[in-house]
Scaffold this motif. Structure first.
Motif, PDB file in Angstrom:
ATOM      1  N   ARG A 151       0.567  -1.393   0.336  1.00  0.00           N
ATOM      2  CA  ARG A 151       0.395   0.108  -0.320  1.00  0.00           C
ATOM      3  C   ARG A 151       0.701   0.854  -0.214  1.00  0.00           C
ATOM      4  NH1 ARG A 151      -4.900   0.933   4.286  1.00  0.00           N
ATOM      5  NH2 ARG A 151      -3.482   2.473   4.448  1.00  0.00           N
ATOM      6  N   LYS A 152       0.356   1.892  -1.198  1.00  0.00           N
ATOM      7  CA  LYS A 152       1.510   3.071  -0.626  1.00  0.00           C
ATOM      8  C   LYS A 152       0.567   4.478  -0.827  1.00  0.00           C
ATOM      9  CE  LYS A 152       3.666   1.155  -5.316  1.00  0.00           C
ATOM     10  NZ  LYS A 152       4.088   1.905  -6.542  1.00  0.00           N
ATOM     11  N   SER A 153       1.562   5.730  -0.382  1.00  0.00           N
ATOM     12  CA  SER A 153      -0.251   6.701   0.144  1.00  0.00           C
ATOM     13  C   SER A 153       1.675   8.163  -0.698  1.00  0.00           C
ATOM     14  CB  SER A 153       0.428   6.858   1.231  1.00  0.00           C
ATOM     15  OG  SER A 153       1.403   7.100   1.945  1.00  0.00           O
ATOM     16  N   GLU A 202       9.222   5.562   0.686  1.00  0.00           N
ATOM     17  CA  GLU A 202       9.381   5.393   1.969  1.00  0.00           C
ATOM     18  C   GLU A 202       7.886   5.279   2.350  1.00  0.00           C
ATOM     19  OE1 GLU A 202      11.383   7.255   0.101  1.00  0.00           O
ATOM     20  OE2 GLU A 202      12.361   9.454   1.126  1.00  0.00           O
ATOM     21  N   THR A 203       7.095   5.463   1.519  1.00  0.00           N
ATOM     22  CA  THR A 203       5.705   5.022   2.154  1.00  0.00           C
ATOM     23  C   THR A 203       5.157   3.668   2.259  1.00  0.00           C
ATOM     24  OG1 THR A 203       4.114   5.447   0.197  1.00  0.00           O
ATOM     25  CG2 THR A 203       5.355   7.293   0.633  1.00  0.00           C
ATOM     26  N   ASN A 249      -7.602  -6.105   9.050  1.00  0.00           N
ATOM     27  CA  ASN A 249      -6.185  -6.206   7.656  1.00  0.00           C
ATOM     28  C   ASN A 249      -5.397  -5.471   8.770  1.00  0.00           C
ATOM     29  OD1 ASN A 249      -7.441  -6.772   5.545  1.00  0.00           O
ATOM     30  ND2 ASN A 249      -8.058  -4.165   4.785  1.00  0.00           N
ATOM     31  N   VAL A 250      -3.862  -6.148   8.940  1.00  0.00           N
ATOM     32  CA  VAL A 250      -2.826  -6.006   9.117  1.00  0.00           C
ATOM     33  C   VAL A 250      -2.077  -5.438   8.457  1.00  0.00           C
ATOM     34  CG1 VAL A 250      -0.698  -6.616  10.752  1.00  0.00           C
ATOM     35  CG2 VAL A 250      -3.330  -7.419  11.142  1.00  0.00           C
ATOM     36  N   LEU A 251      -1.164  -3.593   8.901  1.00  0.00           N
ATOM     37  CA  LEU A 251       0.176  -2.714   8.109  1.00  0.00           C
ATOM     38  C   LEU A 251       1.278  -3.356   8.884  1.00  0.00           C
ATOM     39  CD1 LEU A 251      -1.418   0.134   7.379  1.00  0.00           C
ATOM     40  CD2 LEU A 251      -1.358  -1.761   5.814  1.00  0.00           C
ATOM     41  N   GLN A 252       2.482  -3.610   7.931  1.00  0.00           N
ATOM     42  CA  GLN A 252       3.547  -3.520   8.248  1.00  0.00           C
ATOM     43  C   GLN A 252       4.344  -2.535   7.250  1.00  0.00           C
ATOM     44  OE1 GLN A 252       3.600  -7.917   8.118  1.00  0.00           O
ATOM     45  NE2 GLN A 252       5.145  -7.900   9.572  1.00  0.00           N
ATOM     46  N   LEU A 253       5.757  -2.101   8.163  1.00  0.00           N
ATOM     47  CA  LEU A 253       6.460  -2.199   7.413  1.00  0.00           C
ATOM     48  C   LEU A 253       6.948  -2.124   6.701  1.00  0.00           C
ATOM     49  CD1 LEU A 253       9.172  -0.154  10.574  1.00  0.00           C
ATOM     50  CD2 LEU A 253       6.632   1.478   8.746  1.00  0.00           C
ATOM     51  N   GLN A 304      -5.210  -0.028  16.366  1.00  0.00           N
ATOM     52  CA  GLN A 304      -6.157   0.172  15.611  1.00  0.00           C
ATOM     53  C   GLN A 304      -5.871   1.999  14.970  1.00  0.00           C
ATOM     54  OE1 GLN A 304     -10.297  -0.255  15.561  1.00  0.00           O
ATOM     55  NE2 GLN A 304     -10.343  -0.289  13.759  1.00  0.00           N
ATOM     56  N   ASN A 305      -5.320   1.535  13.719  1.00  0.00           N
ATOM     57  CA  ASN A 305      -5.103   3.150  13.108  1.00  0.00           C
ATOM     58  C   ASN A 305      -6.526   3.661  12.574  1.00  0.00           C
ATOM     59  OD1 ASN A 305      -2.452   2.794  12.326  1.00  0.00           O
ATOM     60  ND2 ASN A 305      -2.647   1.143  11.380  1.00  0.00           N
ATOM     61  N   GLU A 306      -6.730   5.219  11.674  1.00  0.00           N
ATOM     62  CA  GLU A 306      -7.423   5.644  11.709  1.00  0.00           C
ATOM     63  C   GLU A 306      -8.387   5.507  10.787  1.00  0.00           C
ATOM     64  OE1 GLU A 306      -5.774   9.280  11.319  1.00  0.00           O
ATOM     65  OE2 GLU A 306      -6.249   9.440   9.607  1.00  0.00           O
ATOM     66  N   ASP A 307      -7.754   4.302   9.492  1.00  0.00           N
ATOM     67  CA  ASP A 307      -8.809   4.393   8.577  1.00  0.00           C
ATOM     68  C   ASP A 307      -9.600   2.322   9.007  1.00  0.00           C
ATOM     69  OD1 ASP A 307      -6.557   2.382   8.675  1.00  0.00           O
ATOM     70  OD2 ASP A 307      -5.599   3.217   6.507  1.00  0.00           O
ATOM     71  N   GLY A 308      -8.868   1.966   9.805  1.00  0.00           N
ATOM     72  CA  GLY A 308      -9.616   0.528  10.580  1.00  0.00           C
ATOM     73  C   GLY A 308      -8.660  -0.010  10.270  1.00  0.00           C
ATOM     74  N   THR A 309      -7.460  -0.220   9.423  1.00  0.00           N
ATOM     75  CA  THR A 309      -6.810  -0.766   9.741  1.00  0.00           C
ATOM     76  C   THR A 309      -6.215  -1.019  11.261  1.00  0.00           C
ATOM     77  OG1 THR A 309      -5.328   0.439   8.938  1.00  0.00           O
ATOM     78  CG2 THR A 309      -6.386  -0.657   7.366  1.00  0.00           C
ATOM     79  N   TYR A 310      -4.930  -2.410  11.136  1.00  0.00           N
ATOM     80  CA  TYR A 310      -4.251  -2.369  13.106  1.00  0.00           C
ATOM     81  C   TYR A 310      -2.677  -2.294  12.364  1.00  0.00           C
ATOM     82  CZ  TYR A 310      -9.102  -3.499  15.087  1.00  0.00           C
ATOM     83  OH  TYR A 310      -9.800  -3.718  15.764  1.00  0.00           O
TER      84      TYR A 310
END
Ligand SMILES: [Zn+2]
Length: 348
Positions: free
Chosen positions: A230-232, A238-239, A264-268, A297-303
């Motif tokens: 996932r990019k932003s 870096e994103t 949904n879980v996010l990792q660096l 939890q992140n503000e977009d609902g992911t963790y």
């Protein structure tokens, strides 16, 4: 890559044993600058944020093996940003390094105003975060086993100071000397450019209870799908964050209705056709992985897994279990084994 780094570290230990040097040096990352005279563009937004980088640079110059100072080079910038932990992870400083053939070609180092504007962060502590990130830029990795400015986190979760060394210690100086001094040791040589992410975590956790108290949820389950990168914004390396779909079989802490649902879980970091973005602080989750995760939890609902590997417990496969009846998990940061029952106990 981790194994390669480990074996490199092992051979370093051997080299030092042969040299009769008792003290271990701070671990290395697989890059250095092409010269020991290093300039960076000071992107600090005001006098204070310019000052922390100038101070940090002078401390590394003080090691005697590099000279680091401000200049106009745009391939190395250091400054400040404000990033909410609910949009990324809980870092108070971060360094992104692009390198090829062991030589850094682009460096971005930031302190996170989300934290550094908090009263807990005295100017001296924030200078320590900047010094830590410049250490990553030079090619130093984390050192949580002896006095080091490269300690991986700034505070303990109880608020007491963890990174008590805000300047390079003798272990850090040894590594700078090894990388930039007269004795040249071989570097890892990746053939394609790689971007490396090195954080300074805002908080460290003395034990699983402290970690459990800090998180929103502790869940057991399985990775059912790898969603990839996932990019932003600009989509710059870096994103890069990697998203996994995690099906929850048991909720140990948190909203019980999450049971049997998928989050949904996010990792660096992450990789696609355009870039390889690596964080040694995290073990990428793979489809089929069974694990217990400590999550916010992140503000977009992911963790997010708090401090990455600190919060990932991988189920140990049956073949390696000594007692097949116990469900054992391995913490990916400490490599310690812990039973599911013990992890359930920490929330009591
Ligand atoms: Zn760090």
């Amino acid at each position: 890559m981790k194994k390669k780094l480990l074996s490199t570290a092992m051979s370093m230990v051997l080299v030092f044993a042969l040299m009769g040097t008792a003290q271990a040096a701070t671990p290395e990352n697989p890059w250095k600058f092409s010269s020991s005279s290093i300039q960076f563009y000071n992107d600090g937004s005001n006098t204070f944020y310019k000052g922390i980088w100038t101070t940090g640079a002078s401390r590394w110059s003080g090691t005697g093996n590099v000279t680091m100072g401000t200049g106009t080079k745009y391939d190395f910038r250091a400054g400040n940003q404000k990033v909410s932990p609910t949009k990324d992870n809980d870092w108070d400083g971060i360094c992104y390094t692009t390198y090829s053939n062991g030589i850094a070609s682009k460096t971005r180092a930031w302190v996170n105003e989300y934290y550094t504007t908090q009263s807990r962060y005295s100017p001296s502590i924030t200078e320590g975060v900047a010094t830590h990130e410049l250490g990553h830029a030079l090619g130093l990795a984390h050192n949580d086993s002896e006095p080091s400015v490269m300690k991986s986190f700034t505070f303990w979760s109880d608020g007491s100071l963890a990174r008590t060394n805000t300047s390079p210690t003798s272990a850090d100086k040894d590594t700078v000397k090894k990388k930039y001094g007269t004795i040249a040791l071989s570097q890892a040589n990746p053939s394609t450019p790689v971007v490396h992410i090195d954080a300074s975590w805002a908080y460290g956790y003395r034990d699983y209870t402290a970690l459990a108290n800090a998180v929103d949820a502790i869940v057991e389950g399985q990775v059912v799908q790898e969603n990839g990168v996932r990019k932003s914004g600009s989509g710059a390396p870096e994103t890069y964050r990697t998203e996994s779909e995690f099906q929850i079989s048991e909720v140990i802490k948190g909203n019980a209705s999450l049971r049997n649902s998928t989050i949904n879980v996010l990792q660096l970091g992450g990789r696609d056709r355009e870039a390889i973005v690596v964080s040694d602080d995290t073990t990428p989750l793979k489809q089929g992985d069974q694990s217990i995760l400590f999550l916010k939890q992140n503000e977009d609902g992911t963790y997010r897994v708090v401090n990455e590997d600190t919060s990932i417990f991988m189920k140990v496969t049956n073949q390696t279990l000594q007692d097949g009846k116990m469900e054992m998990y391995q913490n990916q940061k400490s490599k310690a084994l812990v039973s599911k029952e013990n992890l359930k106990g920490v929330t009591n």
